[in-house]
Design a protein around this motif. Structure first.
Motif, short mmCIF file in Angstrom:
data_model
loop_
_atom_site.label_atom_id
_atom_site.label_comp_id
_atom_site.label_asym_id
_atom_site.label_seq_id
_atom_site.Cartn_x
_atom_site.Cartn_y
_atom_site.Cartn_z
N THR A 31 -18.63 6.20 -30.37
CA THR A 31 -17.57 5.41 -29.76
C THR A 31 -18.19 4.37 -28.85
O THR A 31 -19.37 4.45 -28.50
CB THR A 31 -16.62 6.27 -28.90
N GLN A 84 -14.43 4.89 -25.17
CA GLN A 84 -13.99 5.90 -26.14
C GLN A 84 -12.70 5.49 -26.86
O GLN A 84 -11.82 6.30 -27.11
CB GLN A 84 -13.81 7.27 -25.47
N LEU A 85 -12.65 4.21 -27.23
CA LEU A 85 -11.48 3.69 -27.93
C LEU A 85 -11.73 3.48 -29.42
O LEU A 85 -10.83 3.67 -30.23
CB LEU A 85 -11.04 2.35 -27.31
N ALA A 95 -14.19 4.04 -32.89
CA ALA A 95 -15.24 4.76 -33.60
C ALA A 95 -15.94 3.80 -34.54
O ALA A 95 -15.29 3.09 -35.31
CB ALA A 95 -14.65 5.93 -34.38
N LEU A 117 -14.96 11.10 -36.40
CA LEU A 117 -14.83 10.69 -35.00
C LEU A 117 -13.46 10.09 -34.72
O LEU A 117 -12.83 10.40 -33.70
CB LEU A 117 -15.94 9.69 -34.65
N GLN A 118 -12.96 9.26 -35.63
CA GLN A 118 -11.64 8.67 -35.42
C GLN A 118 -10.55 9.75 -35.42
O GLN A 118 -9.61 9.70 -34.62
CB GLN A 118 -11.34 7.61 -36.49
N TYR A 145 -10.96 12.80 -34.43
CA TYR A 145 -11.07 13.46 -33.14
C TYR A 145 -10.39 12.62 -32.06
O TYR A 145 -9.64 13.15 -31.22
CB TYR A 145 -12.54 13.71 -32.78
N LEU A 146 -10.65 11.32 -32.05
CA LEU A 146 -10.03 10.45 -31.05
C LEU A 146 -8.51 10.47 -31.17
O LEU A 146 -7.80 10.48 -30.16
CB LEU A 146 -10.55 9.02 -31.19
N ASN A 147 -8.00 10.48 -32.39
CA ASN A 147 -6.56 10.52 -32.61
C ASN A 147 -5.96 11.83 -32.10
O ASN A 147 -4.86 11.85 -31.57
CB ASN A 147 -6.22 10.33 -34.09
N LYS A 171 -7.20 13.71 -29.72
CA LYS A 171 -7.40 13.78 -28.27
C LYS A 171 -6.34 12.94 -27.60
O LYS A 171 -5.77 13.14 -26.64
CB LYS A 171 -8.81 13.27 -27.98
#
Length: 136
Positions: free
Chosen positions: A19, A23-24, A26, A129-130, A132-134, A136
């Motif tokens: 990221t 952390q916006l 990926a 990773l995307q 995971y970000l979604n 979170k």
């Protein structure tokens, strides 16, 4: 905030995504020979502020761990031993390889480039990773 590093761990190759520091977003970073992965990560962590590792969790359709999970578990123990201050979380990676190939097709990438397994692994790490970000 630090970067989050995602790994699509494989027996031969590991795709890596990161990221931005906020952390916006990926982004694919690279694909590395798995034998060289820990050395690569040591160097990366020395140069960048890494807050967390996200490691793909391969599951079967019935939610049971896939056979490749047996390779990942020893790596996770080593990763946590080498980087004890950086937490490791898991992210379901079902269908990421198929999604990676589809994204290559959708972007107009030629057939020869779509056969590049290293690129597929890097894109798969980005999808992990995307996701995971979604979540979170």
């Amino acid at each position: 905030m630090g970067r989050i590093v995602a790994l699509d761990f494989g027996k031969v190759r590991t795709g890596i995504a990161v990221t931005d520091e906020m952390q916006l977003i990926a982004s694919g970073l690279t694909t590395i020979n798995t034998k060289e992965l820990l050395n690569f990560l040591r160097t990366y962590v020395e140069q960048e502020n890494v807050e967390k590792f996200v490691v793909g969790e391969p599951k079967q359709m019935n939610n049971q761990p896939s056979e490749s999970e047996a390779l990942i578990i020893p790596f996770l123990r080593t990763l946590e031993g080498v980087f004890p201050k950086i937490p490791v979380v898991r992210q379901d990676e079902r269908f990421t390889s198929k999604m990676a190939v589809q994204s290559m097709i959708d972007s107009g990438m030629g057939k020869q480039k779509r056969k590049n397994k290293a690129l597929i692994d890097e894109i798969s790490a980005t999808i992990i990773l995307q996701a995971y970000l979604n979540r979170k």
